[in-house]
Scaffold this motif. Structure first.
Motif, PDB file in Angstrom:
ATOM      1  N   MET A 117       0.821  -1.212   0.000  1.00  0.00           N
ATOM      2  CA  MET A 117       0.000   0.000   0.000  1.00  0.00           C
ATOM      3  C   MET A 117       0.859   1.268   0.000  1.00  0.00           C
ATOM      4  SD  MET A 117      -2.963  -1.185   2.697  1.00  0.00           S
ATOM      5  CE  MET A 117      -3.955  -2.657   2.386  1.00  0.00           C
ATOM      6  N   GLY A 118       2.151   1.091  -0.287  1.00  0.00           N
ATOM      7  CA  GLY A 118       3.054   2.227  -0.357  1.00  0.00           C
ATOM      8  C   GLY A 118       3.950   2.121  -1.573  1.00  0.00           C
ATOM      9  N   VAL A 119       4.723   3.176  -1.817  1.00  0.00           N
ATOM     10  CA  VAL A 119       5.648   3.219  -2.949  1.00  0.00           C
ATOM     11  C   VAL A 119       7.035   3.591  -2.440  1.00  0.00           C
ATOM     12  CG1 VAL A 119       6.195   4.325  -5.146  1.00  0.00           C
ATOM     13  CG2 VAL A 119       3.805   3.868  -4.555  1.00  0.00           C
ATOM     14  N   ALA A 120       8.026   2.795  -2.835  1.00  0.00           N
ATOM     15  CA  ALA A 120       9.420   3.058  -2.472  1.00  0.00           C
ATOM     16  C   ALA A 120      10.165   3.522  -3.720  1.00  0.00           C
ATOM     17  CB  ALA A 120      10.070   1.812  -1.895  1.00  0.00           C
ATOM     18  N   THR A 121      10.663   4.742  -3.684  1.00  0.00           N
ATOM     19  CA  THR A 121      11.372   5.334  -4.819  1.00  0.00           C
ATOM     20  C   THR A 121      12.865   5.377  -4.510  1.00  0.00           C
ATOM     21  OG1 THR A 121       9.453   6.726  -5.327  1.00  0.00           O
ATOM     22  CG2 THR A 121      11.575   7.383  -6.265  1.00  0.00           C
ATOM     23  N   PHE A 129      10.037   6.910   0.840  1.00  0.00           N
ATOM     24  CA  PHE A 129       8.937   5.980   1.096  1.00  0.00           C
ATOM     25  C   PHE A 129       7.685   6.737   1.522  1.00  0.00           C
ATOM     26  CE2 PHE A 129       7.551   2.121   3.840  1.00  0.00           C
ATOM     27  CZ  PHE A 129       6.943   1.517   2.754  1.00  0.00           C
ATOM     28  N   THR A 130       6.556   6.390   0.874  1.00  0.00           N
ATOM     29  CA  THR A 130       5.268   7.030   1.163  1.00  0.00           C
ATOM     30  C   THR A 130       4.159   5.999   1.050  1.00  0.00           C
ATOM     31  OG1 THR A 130       5.970   9.203   0.343  1.00  0.00           O
ATOM     32  CG2 THR A 130       3.604   8.784   0.391  1.00  0.00           C
ATOM     33  N   GLY A 131       3.142   6.090   1.915  1.00  0.00           N
ATOM     34  CA  GLY A 131       1.999   5.187   1.776  1.00  0.00           C
ATOM     35  C   GLY A 131       1.044   5.273   2.946  1.00  0.00           C
ATOM     36  N   PHE A 150       5.306  -1.126  -3.391  1.00  0.00           N
ATOM     37  CA  PHE A 150       5.663  -1.233  -4.796  1.00  0.00           C
ATOM     38  C   PHE A 150       7.015  -0.547  -4.984  1.00  0.00           C
ATOM     39  CE2 PHE A 150       1.043  -1.558  -5.179  1.00  0.00           C
ATOM     40  CZ  PHE A 150       0.898  -2.548  -6.151  1.00  0.00           C
ATOM     41  N   LEU A 151       7.880  -1.149  -5.787  1.00  0.00           N
ATOM     42  CA  LEU A 151       9.125  -0.502  -6.147  1.00  0.00           C
ATOM     43  C   LEU A 151       8.876   0.432  -7.331  1.00  0.00           C
ATOM     44  CD1 LEU A 151      12.220  -0.167  -5.928  1.00  0.00           C
ATOM     45  CD2 LEU A 151      12.430  -2.122  -7.501  1.00  0.00           C
ATOM     46  N   ASP A 198       6.956  10.562   2.674  1.00  0.00           N
ATOM     47  CA  ASP A 198       8.298  10.959   2.216  1.00  0.00           C
ATOM     48  C   ASP A 198       9.385  10.740   3.258  1.00  0.00           C
ATOM     49  OD1 ASP A 198       7.493  11.628  -0.321  1.00  0.00           O
ATOM     50  OD2 ASP A 198       7.170  13.741   0.139  1.00  0.00           O
ATOM     51  N   VAL A 199       9.440   9.534   3.779  1.00  0.00           N
ATOM     52  CA  VAL A 199      10.465   9.175   4.761  1.00  0.00           C
ATOM     53  C   VAL A 199      11.634   8.504   4.048  1.00  0.00           C
ATOM     54  CG1 VAL A 199      10.969   7.560   6.635  1.00  0.00           C
ATOM     55  CG2 VAL A 199       8.941   9.000   6.749  1.00  0.00           C
TER      56      VAL A 199
END
Length: 394
Positions: A117-121, A129-131, A150-151, A198-199
């Motif tokens: 349920m989050g996205v890792a950029t 990381f946000t979600g 999700f990557l 945005d961590v």
């Protein structure tokens, strides 16, 4: 197979934990007394590394412990079944991460969920990381959380086909949504939402889900113990299913206590009603069968890897079917029990109805959805390779 320490604690303090069930439900999370008893029991350390006070126990021992705890209070058992498995995964990850989590306090709990349920950029040295995640079981008493993601590529777009990560984050980096757990069952688990914005997460706190599920993470970490050669979907669902079976055992005991002196509206004692006694006895047999099949399944899988063999796709798929069927069979047995409890069995001060609600909430978990796993199991028994979407569930 339960440890002496836990057996002693739950024997001595089991009545206290049972009494906290109503308190936990009212609080919407585990009470401090429940957490104290759980910590004292050692259940959360059964699958933890010995370097941090764990025993790295046999998974059947862990399942039996969870069942016992859930038979006293469904929410306590569910939290033990979920949070108690996480040390198994964390032992496969970076030693630096393990030291951060347990170095100062080896009683530290780590919650989840794994749903992406989050996205890792990717950024230099790690990820942004946000979600927003639902169902973070036991989160009020945890200081870290494992979250599915999700990557993305460096522009922030999700990579396709999707790649999934497990990301470990300290309590200081996420927010718990206090009013987000309003449900019909397992209310005391406090499975609230958590939010991250945005961590920055360093790379050593992240693991690729595919590598974890394939066993590559364990091999790269040099973990050769049998328990670390078990597939993720053999070990993780075990705790959740054990909780449902334990809840059924608790419902059965509460019903027997209630029926022993109950007089029906027709003036006959319940114990003199052959129809009720037959139905309840049949339900008891179904609950027992659920326990036996669940423990037999994990013992067979463990013995396979302990003998140096690999677990086949068929063994994995059939094992998942066994887990799911155990949960559904036990829950159906509670339905039978409740139907023979009369109107007073549905009063809110009667624990039977709480066990009933807890079990149905437990089977609603994604890990207990039968379709894909059942389909995969029968395909493997036919000698066919299940497609990717079905194989992902086993």
């Amino acid at each position: 197979m339960t440890t002496i320490a836990t057996t002693d604690v739950l024997t001595e303090r089991g009545a206290e934990l049972r009494a906290e069930g109503e308190v936990n439900e009212r609080l919407g999370k585990l009470s401090e007394k429940s957490v104290e008893i759980m910590r004292q029991s050692g259940v959360m350390k059964l699958l933890a590394p010995p370097e941090y006070g764990g025993t790295r126990a046999h998974p059947a021992e862990f399942a039996e412990m969870v069942m016992k705890m859930a038979s006293l209070d469904g929410s306590a058992g569910w939290v033990a079944g979920v949070v108690g498995v996480h040390p198994w995964e964390l032992e496969l990850m970076s030693p630096r991460l393990q030291e951060e989590i347990w170095g100062l306090d080896n009683e530290t709990w780590v919650s989840s969920p794994y749903a992406p349920m989050g996205v890792a950029t990717p950024v230099d040295g790690g990820y942004k990381f946000t979600g927003h995640w639902q169902f973070s079981t036991g989160t009020d008493h945890a200081d870290w959380v494992i979250l599915g993601a999700f990557l993305a590529d460096r522009s922030g777009e999700k990579i396709m086909p999707p790649r999934f990560l497990h990301v470990v984050v300290p309590r200081s980096d996420y927010t718990i949504v206090d009013d987000s757990w309003d449900v019909v069952g397992l209310k005391g688990t406090g499975s609230k939402d958590v939010i991250i914005n945005d961590v920055f997460v360093p790379e050593y706190r992240v693991v690729d889900q595919t590598d974890l599920f394939s066993g590559k993470v364990a091999r790269d970490a040099g973990k050769t113990e049998p328990i670390h050669r078990l597939p993720f979907y053999s070990i993780f669902p075990q705790g959740l299913t054990a909780a449902v079976v334990g809840i059924a055992e608790g419902a059965l005991q509460a019903h027997l206590d209630y029926q022993s002196s109950r007089v029906q509206i027709n003036g006959f004692k319940s114990v003199e009603d052959p129809y009720t006694m037959y139905a309840v006895s049949e339900a008891a047999g179904e609950i027992r069968a659920s326990r036996v099949s669940l423990l037999d399944n994990i013992n067979r899988l463990y013995d396979t890897v302990a003998a140096g063999k690999e677990i086949s796709m068929e063994q994995r798929a059939v094992g998942r079917r066994t887990q799911i069927q155990a949960a559904w069979r036990a829950t159906a047995a509670i339905d039978t029990i409740l139907a023979r409890s009369g109107g007073n069995g549905l009063r809110m001060n009667n624990p039977i109805q709480r066990f009933w609600r807890d079990a149905h909430m437990g089977t609603a978990h994604a890990i207990h959805v039968p379709g894909p796993s059942y389909h995969a199991a029968v395909l493997t028994e036919l000698g066919l390779e299940p497609p990717v979407n079905l194989a992902a569930a086993v």
